[in-house]
Design an enzyme around this catalytic site. Structure first.
Site, PDB file in Angstrom:
ATOM      1  N   ARG A 149       1.554   1.215  -5.945  1.00  0.00           N
ATOM      2  CA  ARG A 149       1.639   0.358  -4.767  1.00  0.00           C
ATOM      3  C   ARG A 149       0.317  -0.344  -4.459  1.00  0.00           C
ATOM      4  O   ARG A 149       0.295  -1.259  -3.640  1.00  0.00           O
ATOM      5  CB  ARG A 149       2.048   1.180  -3.547  1.00  0.00           C
ATOM      6  CG  ARG A 149       3.520   1.561  -3.523  1.00  0.00           C
ATOM      7  CD  ARG A 149       3.822   2.442  -2.330  1.00  0.00           C
ATOM      8  NE  ARG A 149       5.254   2.551  -2.102  1.00  0.00           N
ATOM      9  CZ  ARG A 149       5.942   1.782  -1.273  1.00  0.00           C
ATOM     10  NH1 ARG A 149       5.327   0.841  -0.613  1.00  0.00           N
ATOM     11  NH2 ARG A 149       7.233   1.952  -1.110  1.00  0.00           N
ATOM     12  N   GLU A 164       1.343 -11.517 -16.215  1.00  0.00           N
ATOM     13  CA  GLU A 164       1.100 -10.346 -15.372  1.00  0.00           C
ATOM     14  C   GLU A 164       0.089  -9.386 -15.979  1.00  0.00           C
ATOM     15  O   GLU A 164      -0.778  -8.876 -15.268  1.00  0.00           O
ATOM     16  CB  GLU A 164       2.415  -9.579 -15.151  1.00  0.00           C
ATOM     17  CG  GLU A 164       3.353 -10.212 -14.151  1.00  0.00           C
ATOM     18  CD  GLU A 164       4.617  -9.387 -13.990  1.00  0.00           C
ATOM     19  OE1 GLU A 164       5.017  -9.143 -12.839  1.00  0.00           O
ATOM     20  OE2 GLU A 164       5.214  -8.978 -15.015  1.00  0.00           O
ATOM     21  N   LYS A 213       5.826 -11.929 -17.813  1.00  0.00           N
ATOM     22  CA  LYS A 213       5.289 -10.677 -18.322  1.00  0.00           C
ATOM     23  C   LYS A 213       3.902 -10.888 -18.929  1.00  0.00           C
ATOM     24  O   LYS A 213       2.985 -10.105 -18.706  1.00  0.00           O
ATOM     25  CB  LYS A 213       6.219 -10.083 -19.387  1.00  0.00           C
ATOM     26  CG  LYS A 213       7.454  -9.415 -18.869  1.00  0.00           C
ATOM     27  CD  LYS A 213       7.116  -8.098 -18.185  1.00  0.00           C
ATOM     28  CE  LYS A 213       8.234  -7.687 -17.257  1.00  0.00           C
ATOM     29  NZ  LYS A 213       8.311  -8.497 -16.037  1.00  0.00           N
ATOM     30  N   GLU A 219      10.977 -15.121 -18.012  1.00  0.00           N
ATOM     31  CA  GLU A 219      10.610 -13.710 -17.894  1.00  0.00           C
ATOM     32  C   GLU A 219       9.515 -13.358 -18.898  1.00  0.00           C
ATOM     33  O   GLU A 219       8.581 -12.610 -18.582  1.00  0.00           O
ATOM     34  CB  GLU A 219      11.845 -12.831 -18.113  1.00  0.00           C
ATOM     35  CG  GLU A 219      11.571 -11.337 -18.210  1.00  0.00           C
ATOM     36  CD  GLU A 219      10.936 -10.727 -16.973  1.00  0.00           C
ATOM     37  OE1 GLU A 219      10.527  -9.557 -17.050  1.00  0.00           O
ATOM     38  OE2 GLU A 219      10.837 -11.411 -15.928  1.00  0.00           O
ATOM     39  N   TRP A 232      -3.564  -1.975  -1.432  1.00  0.00           N
ATOM     40  CA  TRP A 232      -3.485  -3.310  -2.004  1.00  0.00           C
ATOM     41  C   TRP A 232      -3.965  -4.248  -0.914  1.00  0.00           C
ATOM     42  O   TRP A 232      -3.336  -4.377   0.133  1.00  0.00           O
ATOM     43  CB  TRP A 232      -2.057  -3.647  -2.425  1.00  0.00           C
ATOM     44  CG  TRP A 232      -1.937  -4.941  -3.165  1.00  0.00           C
ATOM     45  CD1 TRP A 232      -2.129  -5.165  -4.486  1.00  0.00           C
ATOM     46  CD2 TRP A 232      -1.581  -6.226  -2.607  1.00  0.00           C
ATOM     47  NE1 TRP A 232      -1.917  -6.483  -4.801  1.00  0.00           N
ATOM     48  CE2 TRP A 232      -1.588  -7.158  -3.659  1.00  0.00           C
ATOM     49  CE3 TRP A 232      -1.271  -6.669  -1.321  1.00  0.00           C
ATOM     50  CZ2 TRP A 232      -1.290  -8.507  -3.474  1.00  0.00           C
ATOM     51  CZ3 TRP A 232      -0.979  -8.003  -1.129  1.00  0.00           C
ATOM     52  CH2 TRP A 232      -0.985  -8.916  -2.195  1.00  0.00           C
ATOM     53  N   LYS A 235       3.366  -2.794  -7.436  1.00  0.00           N
ATOM     54  CA  LYS A 235       4.750  -2.659  -7.888  1.00  0.00           C
ATOM     55  C   LYS A 235       5.756  -3.059  -6.815  1.00  0.00           C
ATOM     56  O   LYS A 235       6.674  -3.820  -7.065  1.00  0.00           O
ATOM     57  CB  LYS A 235       4.990  -1.208  -8.318  1.00  0.00           C
ATOM     58  CG  LYS A 235       6.400  -0.929  -8.832  1.00  0.00           C
ATOM     59  CD  LYS A 235       6.612  -1.567 -10.174  1.00  0.00           C
ATOM     60  CE  LYS A 235       7.954  -1.203 -10.764  1.00  0.00           C
ATOM     61  NZ  LYS A 235       8.226  -1.965 -11.992  1.00  0.00           N
ATOM     62  N   CYS A 270       0.838  -1.187   0.000  1.00  0.00           N
ATOM     63  CA  CYS A 270       0.000   0.000   0.000  1.00  0.00           C
ATOM     64  C   CYS A 270       0.877   1.243   0.000  1.00  0.00           C
ATOM     65  O   CYS A 270       2.057   1.194   0.344  1.00  0.00           O
ATOM     66  CB  CYS A 270      -0.901   0.021   1.229  1.00  0.00           C
ATOM     67  SG  CYS A 270      -1.870  -1.490   1.448  1.00  0.00           S
ATOM     68  N   ASN A 328       0.646   0.431   5.879  1.00  0.00           N
ATOM     69  CA  ASN A 328       1.176  -0.476   4.864  1.00  0.00           C
ATOM     70  C   ASN A 328       1.841  -1.628   5.601  1.00  0.00           C
ATOM     71  O   ASN A 328       2.712  -1.402   6.443  1.00  0.00           O
ATOM     72  CB  ASN A 328       2.202   0.244   3.974  1.00  0.00           C
ATOM     73  CG  ASN A 328       2.931  -0.702   3.042  1.00  0.00           C
ATOM     74  OD1 ASN A 328       2.374  -1.698   2.594  1.00  0.00           O
ATOM     75  ND2 ASN A 328       4.186  -0.395   2.761  1.00  0.00           N
ATOM     76  N   GLY A 329       1.458  -2.853   5.286  1.00  0.00           N
ATOM     77  CA  GLY A 329       2.065  -4.006   5.945  1.00  0.00           C
ATOM     78  C   GLY A 329       1.012  -4.950   6.495  1.00  0.00           C
ATOM     79  O   GLY A 329      -0.159  -4.909   6.104  1.00  0.00           O
ATOM     80  N   HIS A 339       9.996 -34.362 -21.599  1.00  0.00           N
ATOM     81  CA  HIS A 339       9.857 -35.064 -20.324  1.00  0.00           C
ATOM     82  C   HIS A 339       8.523 -34.770 -19.660  1.00  0.00           C
ATOM     83  O   HIS A 339       8.400 -34.875 -18.433  1.00  0.00           O
ATOM     84  CB  HIS A 339      11.014 -34.697 -19.394  1.00  0.00           C
ATOM     85  CG  HIS A 339      12.340 -35.172 -19.894  1.00  0.00           C
ATOM     86  ND1 HIS A 339      12.714 -36.499 -19.872  1.00  0.00           N
ATOM     87  CD2 HIS A 339      13.367 -34.501 -20.467  1.00  0.00           C
ATOM     88  CE1 HIS A 339      13.922 -36.624 -20.393  1.00  0.00           C
ATOM     89  NE2 HIS A 339      14.340 -35.426 -20.773  1.00  0.00           N
TER      90      HIS A 339
END
Length: 605
Positions: free
Chosen positions: A27, A484, A481, A477, A74, A600, A2, A98-99, A500
């Protein structure tokens, strides 16, 4: 995750709070709210969803006062709705957080015994309720907040605002970053300096366990033991103009386009007169036996690429791990080990915890970060800035390629220090890496053709990425992306592992993206690609002109990349991976810069 901001100002706080929250919206964007004190009266406004909803609410229900706090959320505890949005408010105190307060259930039970109930599903409300209880017992705001903070377990950045107190904020941090900004007759609190940049460049960072009493003309800081302490005030350079889209449709598009420029800056910082120059010349890899690398998300894939580099050219054993596993695995750290941590924000909670675990065990703590004033940077023996500039898009782009560039330079230095590269070989390698920004500019011209391919990818429900060697990490990566920002299910596999098990997923409806520069592993990768095509799979081949000439027959689509020295191919091939994700997301109509469920800066466990 947040974002929080606080203002003791000379002007109406509400519009300034909203502008500061815009700079922190990366955030979290589940809900937002502000609270102010006006002539001693405490009031708040909250709205669900993006910050624009709060702005609309404030048009119809303005909030006055020159002292205020704000929050963009968030969600952790409790679904995103108005009830759970911050600030949390009792009769005499408002709190933003935040937390995660880990012992909030225990604290709630204590409150229930005293007949104090709760109205929300959040852990943060507990902080406000405990503070209110102390105020009811006759404690002043400073005493009440101090007593409350002492009971909290977990990770938090907190800011308190009080009824009847137009010139007081109390701020605290443990595990989550918090900065105090100094103005002229004004003071500010923010989750990071970005939020405060338009207001001040004079910043004091609270240390772990600190809490602070803030007025317009004073700052008093206490450590975790309650002792008054002094923390340095720093001048922080934040380019306010970088927090706009620069004519691009999205921050992500802008940040992709900035990569040639920011890589050039990073190379100029670390390479001078064809020699590698580090901020601390005392890092000698000849004195290091092994390297442990720890990171999360995209930064972890940068470490995975670097593992190949360090092992191949420096002959140095490397262990890598995701920070959330490393910190609880409690691995033995042998003598002669250097620990290297990679984080864009420098505040990633799991990575910071892993760093603290390694302190006193590893011979050297090195960090590769984008924020020089961050917790990870400040707690490292050698922080190495990547110089990517402010990155707002949740999906990391320019920070990733800058991380790779700095790690590549470190690997070359390690090879030189350990006697595996001579001066001529180092000079050649540095000349090659200095050519990468120009090659990136060429790769960016492929955007329109990649856009056409992406419109076809947007129709898929599942996509597979393949790569060998360092390109295996770039495949990961690329898949990350795509997941996301487009919400398409994508997975990455080492090309040789396909048979496999994962080859069972291949059919005509599942595009397979093959990352294959013309390197030593090219023929192996192409053999695996042929196995896909033999089973009706649609292959998108990303390679150079020579690779396409040798292996492009019969593929579904081809993206032709400029030729690059194989060692540095992972940096360059990140570009098409980013553009594929970006254009696919745009084609699907998703929120590119603020994808669902993501933030982020991951400052909670």
């Amino acid at each position: 995750m947040c974002g929080i901001v606080g203002i003791l100002g000379q002007h109406e706080a509400a519009p300034i709070l909203v502008e500061a929250l815009k700079r922190l919206e990366y955030r979290g964007y589940d809900s937002a709210g502000i609270a102010t004190v006006n002539s001693g009266v405490l009031d708040r406004r909250r709205a669900v969803g993006k910050l624009v909803n709060l702005q609309d609410l404030l048009v119809h229900k303005p909030l006055t006062g020159k002292s205020g706090i704000g929050h963009t959320r968030w969600a952790t505890h409790g679904k995103p709705d108005v009830k759970n949005a911050h600030p949390h408010l009792t009769r005499r105190v408002a709190v933003v957080h935040n937390g995660i307060i880990e012992n909030f259930r225990e604290l709630r039970e204590d409150l229930a015994i005293k007949g104090i109930g709760y109205e929300t599903d959040t852990d943060t409300e507990t902080v406000a309720l405990i503070t209110q209880n102390y105020l009811d017992q006759g404690l002043n705001p400073r005493e009440a907040a101090g007593q409350t903070i002492a009971q909290l377990k977990g990770a938090y950045a907190l800011c308190f605002l009080f009824e009847g107190e137009d010139d007081l904020m109390i701020a605290a941090r443990k595990g989550s970053p918090l900065a105090i900004g100094h103005g002229v007759g004004e003071m500010f609190v923010g989750s990071d300096a970005i939020a405060l940049a338009p207001m001040t460049d004079k910043i004091t960072y609270l240390n772990e366990g600190d809490w602070a009493v803030v007025t317009r003309t004073s700052l008093e800081i206490f450590d975790g033991k309650g002792l008054v302490v002094s923390r340095e005030m720093r001048t922080v350079q934040i380019d306010s103009t970088s927090i706009d889209k620069g004519g691009h449709r999205h921050f992500m598009a802008k940040e992709i386009a900035e990569q040639p420029s920011v890589l050039t800056n990073a190379l100029g910082y670390y390479i001078q007169d064809n020699k590698i120059v580090l901020p601390d010349p005392g890092l000698d890899f000849a004195q290091i036996d092994r390297l442990t690398m720890v990171a999360c998300g995209t930064a972890f894939y940068a470490c995975l690429v670097a593992k190949y580099w360090f092992e191949q050219i420096a002959r140095m054993p490397v262990e890598i791990d995701v920070a959330s596993e490393f910190r609880y695995r409690e691995p033995p750290i042998l003598k002669g080990t250097a620990a290297l941590f990679v984080s864009q924000s420098g505040e990633t909670a799991d990575t910071l915890a892993a760093l603290r675990y390694c302190k006193g065990k590893a011979d050297k703590i090195v960090s590769v970060v984008n924020v020089p004033e961050s917790s990870i940077a400040r707690e490292s023996n050698l922080p190495l800035p990547i110089l990517a500039g402010t990155e707002i898009g949740v999906a990391s782009t320019k920070a990733f390629t800058c991380q790779l560039t700095v790690l590549a330079i470190l690997a070359i230095k390690a090879a030189q220090d350990r006697g595996h590269m001579n001066a001529n070989q180092v000079t050649e390698a540095l000349e090659q890496v200095k050519s990468v920004p120009g090659l990136m500019s060429h790769a960016l011209t492929l955007s329109e053709s990649i856009k056409e391919v992406s419109h076809k990818l947007a129709e898929a429900q599942d996509i597979i990425f393949l790569g060998r060697g360092p390109m295996y990490a770039i495949a990961h990566e690329g898949a990350l992306k795509l997941k996301e920002i487009s919400y398409i299910h994508a997975e990455a596999y080492a090309s040789g592992e396909l048979k496999h098990g994962p080859i069972a997923l291949v059919d005509k409806h599942v595009p397979v993206i093959v990352m294959a520069p013309r390197d030593a592993l090219f023929e192996k990768t192409i053999s695996n690609m042929q196995e896909v095509m033999a089973r009706g799979g649609k292959v998108l081949l990303i390679t150079d002109k020579q690779g396409a000439k040798e292996a492009g027959m019969g593929v579904w689509e081809t993206i032709l990349m400029p030729k690059v020295a194989p060692f540095f191919a992972p940096i360059l091939y990140a570009i098409p991976a980013q553009l594929l994700a970006y254009h696919t997301a745009v084609a699907k109509g998703t929120d590119v810069d603020q994808p669902r469920n993501l933030a982020k800066s991951v400052t909670v466990e």
